[in-house]
Design a protein around this motif. Structure first.
Motif, PDB file in Angstrom:
ATOM      1  N   LEU A 113       0.822  -1.200   0.000  1.00  0.00           N
ATOM      2  CA  LEU A 113       0.000   0.000   0.000  1.00  0.00           C
ATOM      3  C   LEU A 113       0.863   1.259   0.000  1.00  0.00           C
ATOM      4  O   LEU A 113       1.788   1.391   0.814  1.00  0.00           O
ATOM      5  N   ALA A 114       0.557   2.175  -0.909  1.00  0.00           N
ATOM      6  CA  ALA A 114       1.252   3.455  -0.937  1.00  0.00           C
ATOM      7  C   ALA A 114       0.942   4.208   0.350  1.00  0.00           C
ATOM      8  O   ALA A 114      -0.221   4.303   0.743  1.00  0.00           O
ATOM      9  N   PRO A 115       1.945   4.745   1.041  1.00  0.00           N
ATOM     10  CA  PRO A 115       1.693   5.421   2.325  1.00  0.00           C
ATOM     11  C   PRO A 115       0.620   6.507   2.250  1.00  0.00           C
ATOM     12  O   PRO A 115      -0.253   6.572   3.113  1.00  0.00           O
ATOM     13  N   ILE A 116       0.648   7.341   1.205  1.00  0.00           N
ATOM     14  CA  ILE A 116      -0.334   8.419   1.097  1.00  0.00           C
ATOM     15  C   ILE A 116      -1.739   7.863   0.905  1.00  0.00           C
ATOM     16  O   ILE A 116      -2.704   8.361   1.480  1.00  0.00           O
ATOM     17  N   LEU A 117      -1.875   6.793   0.117  1.00  0.00           N
ATOM     18  CA  LEU A 117      -3.198   6.226  -0.138  1.00  0.00           C
ATOM     19  C   LEU A 117      -3.701   5.444   1.075  1.00  0.00           C
ATOM     20  O   LEU A 117      -4.899   5.438   1.364  1.00  0.00           O
ATOM     21  N   GLU A 140     -12.227  16.584 -13.261  1.00  0.00           N
ATOM     22  CA  GLU A 140     -11.105  17.504 -13.447  1.00  0.00           C
ATOM     23  C   GLU A 140     -10.108  17.378 -12.301  1.00  0.00           C
ATOM     24  O   GLU A 140      -8.889  17.351 -12.513  1.00  0.00           O
ATOM     25  N   LEU A 141     -10.615  17.280 -11.067  1.00  0.00           N
ATOM     26  CA  LEU A 141      -9.742  17.119  -9.905  1.00  0.00           C
ATOM     27  C   LEU A 141      -8.978  15.792  -9.971  1.00  0.00           C
ATOM     28  O   LEU A 141      -7.789  15.727  -9.676  1.00  0.00           O
ATOM     29  N   PHE A 142      -9.694  14.743 -10.352  1.00  0.00           N
ATOM     30  CA  PHE A 142      -9.059  13.429 -10.446  1.00  0.00           C
ATOM     31  C   PHE A 142      -7.954  13.430 -11.499  1.00  0.00           C
ATOM     32  O   PHE A 142      -6.859  12.928 -11.273  1.00  0.00           O
ATOM     33  N   ASP A 143      -8.230  14.024 -12.659  1.00  0.00           N
ATOM     34  CA  ASP A 143      -7.232  14.071 -13.723  1.00  0.00           C
ATOM     35  C   ASP A 143      -6.009  14.876 -13.296  1.00  0.00           C
ATOM     36  O   ASP A 143      -4.865  14.507 -13.599  1.00  0.00           O
ATOM     37  N   ALA A 144      -6.244  15.979 -12.587  1.00  0.00           N
ATOM     38  CA  ALA A 144      -5.133  16.820 -12.144  1.00  0.00           C
ATOM     39  C   ALA A 144      -4.233  16.081 -11.161  1.00  0.00           C
ATOM     40  O   ALA A 144      -3.016  16.287 -11.128  1.00  0.00           O
ATOM     41  N   SER A 145      -4.818  15.185 -10.369  1.00  0.00           N
ATOM     42  CA  SER A 145      -4.036  14.449  -9.374  1.00  0.00           C
ATOM     43  C   SER A 145      -3.135  13.408 -10.014  1.00  0.00           C
ATOM     44  O   SER A 145      -2.290  12.814  -9.337  1.00  0.00           O
ATOM     45  N   GLY A 146      -3.297  13.175 -11.315  1.00  0.00           N
ATOM     46  CA  GLY A 146      -2.461  12.189 -11.995  1.00  0.00           C
ATOM     47  C   GLY A 146      -0.983  12.517 -11.922  1.00  0.00           C
ATOM     48  O   GLY A 146      -0.128  11.624 -11.966  1.00  0.00           O
ATOM     49  N   GLU A 147      -0.675  13.800 -11.778  1.00  0.00           N
ATOM     50  CA  GLU A 147       0.724  14.223 -11.688  1.00  0.00           C
ATOM     51  C   GLU A 147       1.414  13.630 -10.469  1.00  0.00           C
ATOM     52  O   GLU A 147       2.623  13.376 -10.479  1.00  0.00           O
ATOM     53  N   THR A 148       0.653  13.400  -9.398  1.00  0.00           N
ATOM     54  CA  THR A 148       1.244  12.883  -8.159  1.00  0.00           C
ATOM     55  C   THR A 148       1.098  11.369  -8.022  1.00  0.00           C
ATOM     56  O   THR A 148       1.497  10.802  -7.011  1.00  0.00           O
ATOM     57  N   PHE A 149       0.530  10.734  -9.028  1.00  0.00           N
ATOM     58  CA  PHE A 149       0.319   9.293  -8.968  1.00  0.00           C
ATOM     59  C   PHE A 149       1.524   8.590  -9.594  1.00  0.00           C
ATOM     60  O   PHE A 149       1.425   7.923 -10.612  1.00  0.00           O
ATOM     61  N   ASN A 150       2.692   8.753  -8.973  1.00  0.00           N
ATOM     62  CA  ASN A 150       3.923   8.212  -9.539  1.00  0.00           C
ATOM     63  C   ASN A 150       4.737   7.488  -8.478  1.00  0.00           C
ATOM     64  O   ASN A 150       4.362   7.463  -7.301  1.00  0.00           O
ATOM     65  N   VAL A 151       5.845   6.904  -8.916  1.00  0.00           N
ATOM     66  CA  VAL A 151       6.654   6.074  -8.011  1.00  0.00           C
ATOM     67  C   VAL A 151       7.130   6.868  -6.801  1.00  0.00           C
ATOM     68  O   VAL A 151       7.151   6.371  -5.673  1.00  0.00           O
ATOM     69  N   PHE A 152       7.496   8.133  -7.026  1.00  0.00           N
ATOM     70  CA  PHE A 152       8.001   8.958  -5.911  1.00  0.00           C
ATOM     71  C   PHE A 152       6.901   9.217  -4.884  1.00  0.00           C
ATOM     72  O   PHE A 152       7.034   8.877  -3.710  1.00  0.00           O
ATOM     73  N   MET A 198       2.497   1.584 -14.463  1.00  0.00           N
ATOM     74  CA  MET A 198       3.213   0.750 -13.485  1.00  0.00           C
ATOM     75  C   MET A 198       2.194   0.166 -12.525  1.00  0.00           C
ATOM     76  O   MET A 198       1.452   0.910 -11.873  1.00  0.00           O
ATOM     77  N   ASN A 199       2.140  -1.145 -12.443  1.00  0.00           N
ATOM     78  CA  ASN A 199       1.137  -1.811 -11.624  1.00  0.00           C
ATOM     79  C   ASN A 199       1.520  -1.782 -10.144  1.00  0.00           C
ATOM     80  O   ASN A 199       2.694  -1.647  -9.797  1.00  0.00           O
ATOM     81  N   PHE A 200       0.504  -1.909  -9.288  1.00  0.00           N
ATOM     82  CA  PHE A 200       0.761  -1.998  -7.849  1.00  0.00           C
ATOM     83  C   PHE A 200       1.389  -3.351  -7.535  1.00  0.00           C
ATOM     84  O   PHE A 200       1.009  -4.381  -8.075  1.00  0.00           O
ATOM     85  N   TRP A 201       2.351  -3.318  -6.594  1.00  0.00           N
ATOM     86  CA  TRP A 201       3.004  -4.565  -6.207  1.00  0.00           C
ATOM     87  C   TRP A 201       2.202  -5.297  -5.144  1.00  0.00           C
ATOM     88  O   TRP A 201       1.434  -4.695  -4.390  1.00  0.00           O
ATOM     89  N   ARG A 202       2.379  -6.602  -5.127  1.00  0.00           N
ATOM     90  CA  ARG A 202       1.795  -7.415  -4.069  1.00  0.00           C
ATOM     91  C   ARG A 202       2.916  -7.952  -3.183  1.00  0.00           C
ATOM     92  O   ARG A 202       4.074  -8.008  -3.598  1.00  0.00           O
ATOM     93  N   ILE A 203       2.550  -8.372  -1.994  1.00  0.00           N
ATOM     94  CA  ILE A 203       3.525  -8.889  -1.030  1.00  0.00           C
ATOM     95  C   ILE A 203       3.260 -10.376  -0.819  1.00  0.00           C
ATOM     96  O   ILE A 203       2.126 -10.759  -0.521  1.00  0.00           O
ATOM     97  N   ASN A 204       4.283 -11.191  -0.998  1.00  0.00           N
ATOM     98  CA  ASN A 204       4.062 -12.626  -0.765  1.00  0.00           C
ATOM     99  C   ASN A 204       4.241 -12.957   0.717  1.00  0.00           C
ATOM    100  O   ASN A 204       5.139 -12.442   1.379  1.00  0.00           O
ATOM    101  N   HIS A 205       3.346 -13.811   1.217  1.00  0.00           N
ATOM    102  CA  HIS A 205       3.376 -14.190   2.623  1.00  0.00           C
ATOM    103  C   HIS A 205       4.129 -15.501   2.842  1.00  0.00           C
ATOM    104  O   HIS A 205       4.476 -15.827   3.973  1.00  0.00           O
ATOM    105  N   GLU A 206       4.330 -16.231   1.760  1.00  0.00           N
ATOM    106  CA  GLU A 206       5.076 -17.482   1.824  1.00  0.00           C
ATOM    107  C   GLU A 206       6.065 -17.509   0.666  1.00  0.00           C
ATOM    108  O   GLU A 206       5.926 -16.765  -0.309  1.00  0.00           O
ATOM    109  N   THR A 207       7.044 -18.381   0.767  1.00  0.00           N
ATOM    110  CA  THR A 207       8.026 -18.520  -0.305  1.00  0.00           C
ATOM    111  C   THR A 207       7.336 -18.964  -1.602  1.00  0.00           C
ATOM    112  O   THR A 207       6.515 -19.891  -1.592  1.00  0.00           O
ATOM    113  N   ILE A 208       7.653 -18.286  -2.693  1.00  0.00           N
ATOM    114  CA  ILE A 208       7.102 -18.631  -4.011  1.00  0.00           C
ATOM    115  C   ILE A 208       8.249 -19.062  -4.917  1.00  0.00           C
ATOM    116  O   ILE A 208       9.223 -18.332  -5.088  1.00  0.00           O
ATOM    117  N   LYS A 209       8.121 -20.267  -5.467  1.00  0.00           N
ATOM    118  CA  LYS A 209       9.128 -20.762  -6.400  1.00  0.00           C
ATOM    119  C   LYS A 209       8.530 -20.817  -7.798  1.00  0.00           C
ATOM    120  O   LYS A 209       7.450 -21.371  -7.988  1.00  0.00           O
TER     121      LYS A 209
END
Length: 500
Positions: free
Chosen positions: A100-104, A204-216, A377-388
């Motif tokens: 989860l992104a900290p801001i979200l 319009e507000l949602f589209d403007a927020s796209g600037e901050t929807f990045n990796v940083f 760029m897709n959101f990452w998931r966290i594995n809870h067990e070892t995945i081979k």
């Protein structure tokens, strides 16, 4: 001297730890202590003029599964359908939580659907899927909702064409059509002349927020954004708060009326999602301490926010990109119309039951979805067990994802990926099933069935009713924020519709 020795010791330790953790991970660029591969990711994004180009560069160099270190955290990126299926379907139970992104997470408080994990998320997903089925998703009732809205919008176009000989169509037409469909599912209301200005302001507000929807912005701590980038923090916060307040005000008022006895919910035929949720909330509250804690008004607000965003933005963008591609490829538009007229005998609307008989339209929609690919760029998931998989071993806590933006431009899967070519999906029928614009596994888009039905019915019936061409400059679908995690196409183009 002692300080230097300490620094060298720490550096060697960090380097050794990186090497140890990298041994069983997929290959990738050599990371540096503390910053990982961030400098290389930034450089390749700048060099390729976008995040997708950077991810595709790493795919070409290291293969369809590669590791990028974001600081001290390894992220495994998969850009192939077969590998994605193996990891997120076969091992799906091991990696259902999102990073989860900290801001979200700060905005959602861990509630809702998009930015939540654990039992609350699982309960909301189960409830929403059951509610959608109860409301007719996948049945004729869903089709009726979509067609009622489309017919209402088309009547406005017909009036304009009657007066002027043609109708000028902008992204607003598409946004309102899709927005009204999802609104009717959620709160039982469409956007009309009196309410559409509210919707357009929110968009319009949602589209403007796209600037901050990045990796940083999606990875730094909330306190860091608040202190050093307050405008960027406020942009994301205000956008979410405004959308939450808009989509939930009907639910808040309805709960007040329900408690005062002014409103009753028909348990057999609820009007919409809010009715179903409020009925469930009342049922859980009656159980007292034994009731599920997820059913609160605050949770409902976040769920409505998430469903609105997922149901409106992605589908509207795909429809706009699709119209852009079709007016730029009139021969493809004519081929679709020919197929549709044969299927409907020019005497009726296209229905969802026609899908098996419209392979060309199905292929065109698949190609549109590939090009519009909503997540850079897709959101990452966290594995809870070892995945081979594929000889690699991902330890618990590793972040991984099916990197859709890079997958959909993978030239090993799609020859000449920059070309708009629906024929590629006709040559190989299985390839449509391997296109995953809605994601894959337990965290795939919950509104996938609604979106697919909208795309099919709206595209098909508009092309049956109207001829279309560009109005003014030829519209493009260039990404406004190519460094954003989401794709925001330039929607300034307009189209001319003529009645057939």
């Amino acid at each position: 001297m002692i300080i230097l020795i300490l620094l060298v010791t720490v550096f060697v330790f960090l380097l050794f730890n990186l090497f140890r953790r990298s041994r069983r991970l997929p290959p990738g660029p050599t990371p540096l202590p503390l910053i990982g591969n961030i400098h290389q990711l930034v450089y390749q994004s700048w060099r390729g003029k976008g995040i997708v180009a950077a991810l595709d560069y790493f795919r070409k160099k290291y293969g369809n599964a590669y590791t990028i270190w974001l600081g001290p955290m390894p992220t495994v990126n998969i850009t192939d359908y077969e590998m994605s299926h193996e990891v997120f379907i076969k091992h799906g139970k091991k990696c259902y939580d999102k990073q989860l992104a900290p801001i979200l997470e700060h905005i959602s408080g861990g509630r809702g659907l998009l930015f939540a994990n654990g039992e609350n998320w699982a309960e909301m997903r189960r409830f929403t899927l059951l509610t959608f089925r109860r409301m007719g998703v996948g049945s004729g009732l869903m089709e009726k909702r979509i067609m009622d809205e489309l017919n209402g919008r088309c009547s406005e176009l017909d009036s304009e064409i009657l007066k002027k000989g043609k109708a000028i169509v902008s992204a607003e037409f598409i946004n309102l059509t899709v927005g009204s469909v999802i609104n009717s599912f959620l709160i039982g209301k469409r956007f009309d002349e009196d309410t559409k200005h509210e919707f357009l302001k929110l968009k319009e507000l949602f589209d403007a927020s796209g600037e901050t929807f990045n990796v940083f912005d999606l990875n730094v701590p909330v306190w860091f954004l608040k202190w050093f980038f307050p405008k960027r923090f406020r942009m994301t916060w205000d956008s979410s708060e405004n959308i939450i307040n808009h989509v939930s005000k009907e639910a808040v008022e309805r709960l007040r009326k329900l408690n005062s006895g002014e409103y009753e919910i028909d348990s057999e035929e609820p009007n919409d999602y809010v009715d179903c949720y409020l009925a469930k909330m009342k049922e859980e509250m009656a159980k007292g301490a034994d009731g599920h804690p997820a059913y609160t008004m605050e949770s409902l607000k976040l769920v409505l926010h998430d469903l609105w965003l997922a149901g409106q933005g992605t589908t509207a963008s795909t429809l706009y990109v699709g119209l852009t591609k079709l007016v730029n490829h009139p021969n493809i538009l004519l081929n679709i119309r020919k197929e549709l007229q044969e299927v409907t005998q020019k005497s009726r609307d296209l229905t969802l039951q026609d899908r098996p008989n419209t392979p060309y339209l199905n292929a065109v929609i698949a190609e549109i979805q590939r090009h519009s690919s909503i997540l850079n760029m897709n959101f990452w998931r966290i594995n809870h067990e070892t995945i081979k998989f594929q000889g690699y071993e991902l330890e618990p806590g590793c972040m991984l994802t099916a990197q859709l933006g890079a997958l959909h431009v993978n030239d090993e899967i799609y020859e000449d990926p920059e070309k708009f070519d629906p024929e590629r999906f006709l040559k190989d029928e299985k390839s449509i099933q391997q296109l995953i614009p809605f994601g894959i596994g337990k965290r795939s888009c919950i509104g996938e069935q609604i979106a697919k039905s909208e795309l099919y019915l709206v595209f098909g019936n508009i092309l049956l009713r109207y001829d279309a061409k560009a109005h003014g400059a030829t519209p493009t679908n260039g990404d406004i924020f190519p460094y954003s995690a989401a794709k925001f196409p330039d929607a300034s183009g307009k189209f001319e519709f003529f009645k057939l």
